[in-house]
Every structure is written in structure tokens, then in C-alpha cells.
Design a protein around this motif. Sequence first.
Motif, PDB file in Angstrom:
ATOM      1  N   PHE A  25     -15.879  20.088 -72.097  1.00 15.01           N
ATOM      2  CA  PHE A  25     -16.672  20.396 -70.745  1.00 15.01           C
ATOM      3  C   PHE A  25     -17.384  19.214 -70.111  1.00 15.01           C
ATOM      4  CE2 PHE A  25     -20.440  22.137 -67.952  1.00 15.01           C
ATOM      5  CZ  PHE A  25     -19.729  22.990 -67.259  1.00 15.01           C
ATOM      6  N   GLU A  26     -17.100  19.460 -68.857  1.00 18.02           N
ATOM      7  CA  GLU A  26     -17.919  17.832 -68.338  1.00 18.02           C
ATOM      8  C   GLU A  26     -18.469  18.569 -66.938  1.00 18.02           C
ATOM      9  OE1 GLU A  26     -16.289  13.529 -68.462  1.00 18.02           O
ATOM     10  OE2 GLU A  26     -14.918  14.892 -67.523  1.00 18.02           O
ATOM     11  N   GLU A  27     -20.078  17.607 -66.611  1.00 15.93           N
ATOM     12  CA  GLU A  27     -20.334  19.120 -65.498  1.00 15.93           C
ATOM     13  C   GLU A  27     -20.299  18.168 -64.319  1.00 15.93           C
ATOM     14  OE1 GLU A  27     -22.747  21.652 -63.165  1.00 15.93           O
ATOM     15  OE2 GLU A  27     -21.483  22.165 -65.463  1.00 15.93           O
ATOM     16  N   LYS A  28     -19.484  19.211 -63.248  1.00 15.63           N
ATOM     17  CA  LYS A  28     -19.015  18.360 -62.443  1.00 15.63           C
ATOM     18  C   LYS A  28     -19.221  16.876 -62.820  1.00 15.63           C
ATOM     19  CE  LYS A  28     -22.682  20.847 -59.386  1.00 15.63           C
ATOM     20  NZ  LYS A  28     -23.875  20.870 -58.701  1.00 15.63           N
ATOM     21  N   PRO A  29     -17.821  16.355 -62.761  1.00 12.56           N
ATOM     22  CA  PRO A  29     -17.426  15.085 -63.141  1.00 12.56           C
ATOM     23  C   PRO A  29     -16.712  14.333 -61.930  1.00 12.56           C
ATOM     24  CG  PRO A  29     -16.292  16.705 -63.888  1.00 12.56           C
ATOM     25  CD  PRO A  29     -17.337  17.645 -63.458  1.00 12.56           C
ATOM     26  N   ALA A  30     -16.441  12.927 -61.486  1.00 12.75           N
ATOM     27  CA  ALA A  30     -16.403  11.927 -61.275  1.00 12.75           C
ATOM     28  C   ALA A  30     -14.325  11.925 -61.232  1.00 12.75           C
ATOM     29  CB  ALA A  30     -17.264  10.575 -60.586  1.00 12.75           C
ATOM     30  N   LEU A  31     -14.488  12.206 -62.301  1.00 14.13           N
ATOM     31  CA  LEU A  31     -12.564  12.193 -62.338  1.00 14.13           C
ATOM     32  C   LEU A  31     -12.498  12.985 -63.457  1.00 14.13           C
ATOM     33  CD1 LEU A  31     -12.442   8.069 -62.572  1.00 14.13           C
ATOM     34  CD2 LEU A  31     -11.295   9.725 -61.090  1.00 14.13           C
ATOM     35  N   PRO A  32     -12.097  14.686 -62.464  1.00 16.16           N
ATOM     36  CA  PRO A  32     -11.962  15.204 -63.782  1.00 16.16           C
ATOM     37  C   PRO A  32     -11.170  15.310 -64.571  1.00 16.16           C
ATOM     38  CG  PRO A  32     -13.001  16.232 -61.453  1.00 16.16           C
ATOM     39  CD  PRO A  32     -12.030  14.502 -60.905  1.00 16.16           C
ATOM     40  N   LYS A  33     -10.757  15.814 -65.722  1.00 17.86           N
ATOM     41  CA  LYS A  33      -9.410  16.140 -66.283  1.00 17.86           C
ATOM     42  C   LYS A  33      -8.522  16.977 -65.735  1.00 17.86           C
ATOM     43  CE  LYS A  33     -11.398  13.864 -70.620  1.00 17.86           C
ATOM     44  NZ  LYS A  33     -12.344  14.416 -71.893  1.00 17.86           N
ATOM     45  N   MET A  34      -7.066  16.496 -65.924  1.00 17.53           N
ATOM     46  CA  MET A  34      -6.304  17.880 -65.015  1.00 17.53           C
ATOM     47  C   MET A  34      -5.929  18.713 -66.521  1.00 17.53           C
ATOM     48  SD  MET A  34      -6.430  16.684 -62.666  1.00 17.53           S
ATOM     49  CE  MET A  34      -5.022  17.545 -61.544  1.00 17.53           C
ATOM     50  N   SER A  35      -4.991  20.114 -66.179  1.00 14.72           N
ATOM     51  CA  SER A  35      -5.608  21.123 -67.235  1.00 14.72           C
ATOM     52  C   SER A  35      -4.038  20.982 -67.853  1.00 14.72           C
ATOM     53  CB  SER A  35      -5.626  22.562 -66.370  1.00 14.72           C
ATOM     54  OG  SER A  35      -4.775  23.885 -66.532  1.00 14.72           O
ATOM     55  N   ARG A  36      -3.871  21.180 -69.239  1.00 17.37           N
ATOM     56  CA  ARG A  36      -2.921  20.835 -70.044  1.00 17.37           C
ATOM     57  C   ARG A  36      -2.290  22.237 -69.188  1.00 17.37           C
ATOM     58  NH1 ARG A  36      -3.321  19.893 -75.804  1.00 17.37           N
ATOM     59  NH2 ARG A  36      -1.143  20.679 -76.916  1.00 17.37           N
ATOM     60  N   HIS A  37      -2.518  23.163 -68.653  1.00 11.27           N
ATOM     61  CA  HIS A  37      -1.250  24.347 -68.505  1.00 11.27           C
ATOM     62  C   HIS A  37      -0.936  24.406 -67.439  1.00 11.27           C
ATOM     63  CE1 HIS A  37      -2.817  26.287 -72.500  1.00 11.27           C
ATOM     64  NE2 HIS A  37      -3.750  26.263 -71.893  1.00 11.27           N
ATOM     65  N   PRO A  90      -1.088  20.447 -64.826  1.00 12.79           N
ATOM     66  CA  PRO A  90      -1.030  19.281 -64.395  1.00 12.79           C
ATOM     67  C   PRO A  90      -1.494  18.724 -63.280  1.00 12.79           C
ATOM     68  CG  PRO A  90       1.169  19.463 -65.829  1.00 12.79           C
ATOM     69  CD  PRO A  90       0.457  20.592 -65.664  1.00 12.79           C
ATOM     70  N   GLU A  91      -1.067  19.606 -61.978  1.00 13.22           N
ATOM     71  CA  GLU A  91      -1.420  19.600 -60.648  1.00 13.22           C
ATOM     72  C   GLU A  91      -3.142  19.876 -60.086  1.00 13.22           C
ATOM     73  OE1 GLU A  91       1.212  21.271 -58.497  1.00 13.22           O
ATOM     74  OE2 GLU A  91       2.794  19.211 -58.691  1.00 13.22           O
ATOM     75  N   ARG A  92      -3.394  20.667 -61.528  1.00 16.37           N
ATOM     76  CA  ARG A  92      -5.004  21.235 -61.434  1.00 16.37           C
ATOM     77  C   ARG A  92      -5.712  20.679 -62.872  1.00 16.37           C
ATOM     78  NH1 ARG A  92      -3.245  21.735 -56.842  1.00 16.37           N
ATOM     79  NH2 ARG A  92      -2.718  23.822 -55.561  1.00 16.37           N
ATOM     80  N   CYS A  93      -7.328  21.089 -62.130  1.00 18.65           N
ATOM     81  CA  CYS A  93      -8.146  21.122 -63.009  1.00 18.65           C
ATOM     82  C   CYS A  93      -8.994  22.247 -63.375  1.00 18.65           C
ATOM     83  CB  CYS A  93      -9.444  20.411 -62.727  1.00 18.65           C
ATOM     84  SG  CYS A  93      -9.008  19.038 -62.121  1.00 18.65           S
ATOM     85  N   ASN A  94      -9.558  22.540 -64.769  1.00 14.27           N
ATOM     86  CA  ASN A  94     -10.166  24.517 -64.877  1.00 14.27           C
ATOM     87  C   ASN A  94     -11.693  24.187 -64.395  1.00 14.27           C
ATOM     88  OD1 ASN A  94      -7.319  25.356 -65.959  1.00 14.27           O
ATOM     89  ND2 ASN A  94      -7.808  24.189 -67.823  1.00 14.27           N
ATOM     90  N   GLY A  95     -11.910  24.880 -63.547  1.00  8.76           N
ATOM     91  CA  GLY A  95     -13.159  25.284 -62.762  1.00  8.76           C
ATOM     92  C   GLY A  95     -14.000  26.231 -63.220  1.00  8.76           C
ATOM     93  N   SER A  96     -14.942  25.900 -63.575  1.00 10.64           N
ATOM     94  CA  SER A  96     -16.215  26.808 -63.842  1.00 10.64           C
ATOM     95  C   SER A  96     -16.324  27.958 -63.068  1.00 10.64           C
ATOM     96  CB  SER A  96     -17.026  26.776 -65.294  1.00 10.64           C
ATOM     97  OG  SER A  96     -18.053  27.856 -64.964  1.00 10.64           O
ATOM     98  N   MET A  97     -15.530  29.360 -63.208  1.00 16.56           N
ATOM     99  CA  MET A  97     -16.707  29.695 -62.013  1.00 16.56           C
ATOM    100  C   MET A  97     -17.342  30.445 -62.235  1.00 16.56           C
ATOM    101  SD  MET A  97     -13.188  31.685 -62.019  1.00 16.56           S
ATOM    102  CE  MET A  97     -13.757  33.240 -60.529  1.00 16.56           C
ATOM    103  N   GLY A  98     -18.854  29.976 -63.819  1.00 16.03           N
ATOM    104  CA  GLY A  98     -20.306  30.457 -63.555  1.00 16.03           C
ATOM    105  C   GLY A  98     -20.292  32.183 -64.400  1.00 16.03           C
ATOM    106  N   VAL A  99     -19.563  32.385 -64.451  1.00 14.42           N
ATOM    107  CA  VAL A  99     -18.946  33.938 -65.358  1.00 14.42           C
ATOM    108  C   VAL A  99     -18.605  33.979 -66.872  1.00 14.42           C
ATOM    109  CG1 VAL A  99     -17.637  35.673 -65.344  1.00 14.42           C
ATOM    110  CG2 VAL A  99     -17.349  35.149 -63.321  1.00 14.42           C
ATOM    111  N   TYR A 100     -18.821  33.980 -67.681  1.00 14.31           N
ATOM    112  CA  TYR A 100     -19.427  34.215 -68.816  1.00 14.31           C
ATOM    113  C   TYR A 100     -19.409  35.367 -69.673  1.00 14.31           C
ATOM    114  CZ  TYR A 100     -21.875  29.897 -66.868  1.00 14.31           C
ATOM    115  OH  TYR A 100     -21.278  28.404 -66.621  1.00 14.31           O
ATOM    116  N   ILE A 101     -18.182  35.976 -70.692  1.00 15.04           N
ATOM    117  CA  ILE A 101     -19.029  36.734 -71.719  1.00 15.04           C
ATOM    118  C   ILE A 101     -19.494  36.202 -72.731  1.00 15.04           C
ATOM    119  CG2 ILE A 101     -17.812  38.534 -72.922  1.00 15.04           C
ATOM    120  CD1 ILE A 101     -15.778  38.860 -70.609  1.00 15.04           C
TER     121      ILE A 101
END
Length: 416
Positions: free
Chosen positions: A178-190, A192-203
Motif C-alpha cells: 500500500f502506498e499513500e498518494k504515490p507519484a508513480l502508482p503501481k499497476m493492478s495485477r488483475h 495492467p492498464e489500471r491501478c487499484n485505488g482505495s475508496m476509503g471504505v473498510y470492513i
Amino acid sequence: MSGMRDAIGVLLAGGQGERLWPLTRDRAKPAVPFGGVYRIIDVTLSNCINSDLRRVFVLTQYKALSLNRHIRRGWSPLAGLGDYIEVLPPQMRVSQQWYQGTADAVYQNIYSIGSERSKYVIILSGDHIYKMNYSRMLAQHIDSAADVTVATIEVPAEEASGRFGVIETDKDWRIVGFEEKPALPKMSRHNPERCNGSMGVYIFNTQLLIPILLADSEDPKSSHDFGKDVLPRIISKHRVFAYNFVDENADENAKGALYWRDVGTIDAYFEANMDLVSVSPVFNLYDSNWPLRTWQHQYPPAKFVFADPERMGVALDSIVSGGSIVSGGRVFHSVLGCNVRVNSYCDVSHTIIYNHVNIGRHSRIKNAIIDRHVSLPERTEIGYDAEADRRRFHVSDAGVVVVVRQESLIEEPEAA
């Protein structure tokens, strides 16, 4: 949805909303109007009701009078048979300070949360626009035997850069980084054209949430935020999974895009409202399968008068709420709240007008937000001269003009 009976919601609604100033000068960010008759918080509360999450604590703090009234009038009547939507103001049971961050806000209310004897705590934000069935997320949380689940949305790297917390997962959606607001975000494993951004919803499993928050509260280096502090600390110690956002708006949305908006700036807020009046809005207010609820004063229907060629009362590609009268003026691509009067020979376009506003004759208004209880004199011009607008009003980076009433020690009553 049986698991939802074992869950409670904790909705964080105490944000100051500095980037939405001056709309948040007199109100909390979740209480800012949206779509004519709603408040921003209504979107998340509607998600709760539609998801069968019927026990919700709303944590308020900053200038919460109108927000408290709105929840009491529109949402408290839903209580019964053990269900509730209850406002919790800061109680300072475990601290002598205001909420220091999202995790601290939940920690300071741990007494109330623990007293409910729930298995799961669903932590939500009261200032986002989206449609989400939290029961789907909880079902995955239970099926994967997770300790914590984080809702994520797939976003382009350029959109995530510097704005989103970005999550890295393995093939089973378990969070490994997990990286908080990175300048160079890592792409999604699932994807590769997108990143997995946190929505601020947690269980969280309740039994785990309490010791995690206690540990965070005792860390002098922590800013007491779920994204910045809590998540990075627990991903290597506990079973933390990502839940890939399923948009309940998707069936109505021919464009196929996932809709989640942080309306935390004037320009983002303005754009989200302007989308509502398009022919095929991405976020559909009229979706009977996922209704939005709110509280409204009982106003008469909207009315449009004068059919003279020179002063015709019309509204095109617009939302016009109850009690409003377009009297010989023209409204185009705008959102009008309740009890608004647009008088003869006016031209209003690409504008959001809150409740109880009067637009004087011969006025021209465009690219503006007019706050409640504002009365504009005849021949007012807003949105046509940028320099003149900046001398009189607040103007956003994109040129949206925000007009608020003069500051007062007394809040105007909603039904005035």
C-alpha cells in the motif's frame, strides 16, 4: 444479506471541507446540497439502506447543526426493531482533543461501537458520490476469512498519481502493498492498464479493530489515519483483502464507466452536479432499483409562467426542485433547489442554485454556484467578467463563481 445483521456502519461525517470553501463556511462538507434536493451525505446513507445496513453511527464534528437536523428529520424515522441511524458528536471519552484523523475518530467512539456487540464494522465516508452494495463486500469479506477488507476502484495511473492511496494485491486479491498518494502508482495485477485505488471504505472484524485502534492511538508518530498509518502497519500481520468495486449504477450506465467521485473541490463538485442534468447522466438520480432518499420540506410543485415571446418561463436540460418558480426567465443546463425564484428576462445557464434564492430581473448568470438565502438585485451579471467576479466573489481554478450570503451569527431556518 444475512451477514449485514451482524454489522454496524460508522460513517465519518466530521470533515471540515476546506477545499469546498466557501460552501463549507457555515456547514459541514457532507451537508452541502447535491442534485437540487439532496445533501452529499444522502448518497452514502442511501447506500446503507439499499444494502440492508440498518445500524449506522454518523460521526459529526465541524459545524454540524444543519447536518444533525437533516439526519434527525430524514433518517432517524427509519429506526425501529433494533435499527438506527444515530448521530454521535465528539464525546471525548478517551481523548481531550478533536478528531485527529479518520482512525482517531473511530477510536474516540470505540465505547459506542463496542457496546453494539457486532461482528463487523463497516467504515464509510460521508462525502463521496457513488452507488455501492456493501453487502456484496461483506459477503466477500466473510468468504475469504479476511480480518480487514478495503474497497478499491480501478483508475488510470495519471488519475491515481498524488490523489489515491494505491493498493497492490496478489492473485487472490490479498493486499501485499500500500502506498499513500504515490507519484508513480503501481499497476493492478488483475488489470495492467489500471491501478487499484482505495475508496476509503473498510470492513474490520470488530475483535481486531479495537486492538488495532488502541495501538495506533499510542503511537506518537502516527497521524491516526486509516490510509496513511493503519493499513501499512497491518497488511503483513493480518489477512487484509481488496474488494473490487461493483457499481450498482452500471446497469443504467450505458457508458460502462465505474462512477465514484470525491466532490472535495469546488470544480469536482460543480462537474458532478452538471453531469446530473445531461440527457444520459453517468450518475442517475432516477434509478428506481437504487433509490436515493432524503428529507425535504413540503413545497408546492415547480411552476413555469409567462409564455410571451420576450419573457418566456422555461427550463431546459435542468433540474428544478419543488417550490421554485421560473417567472419569465430562461434556465439552461442548471440545478435549482427548492423555493428559487428566477424572475423575468433572466438568463441562467450552467449554474447550481441552492434553496431560497431570488434572481432579480434582467440578470445574467452562468458558471456559478449561488448559496441559499441569497437575493441578487436586478441586472446582476455573474460569470461574464472574470476580473469583476474575483473582486466580489470566490472564483475556483476552473472559473466557477461561488456566491454566498453575508456572514451571520444566526442560521437561517430551512423552511423560511
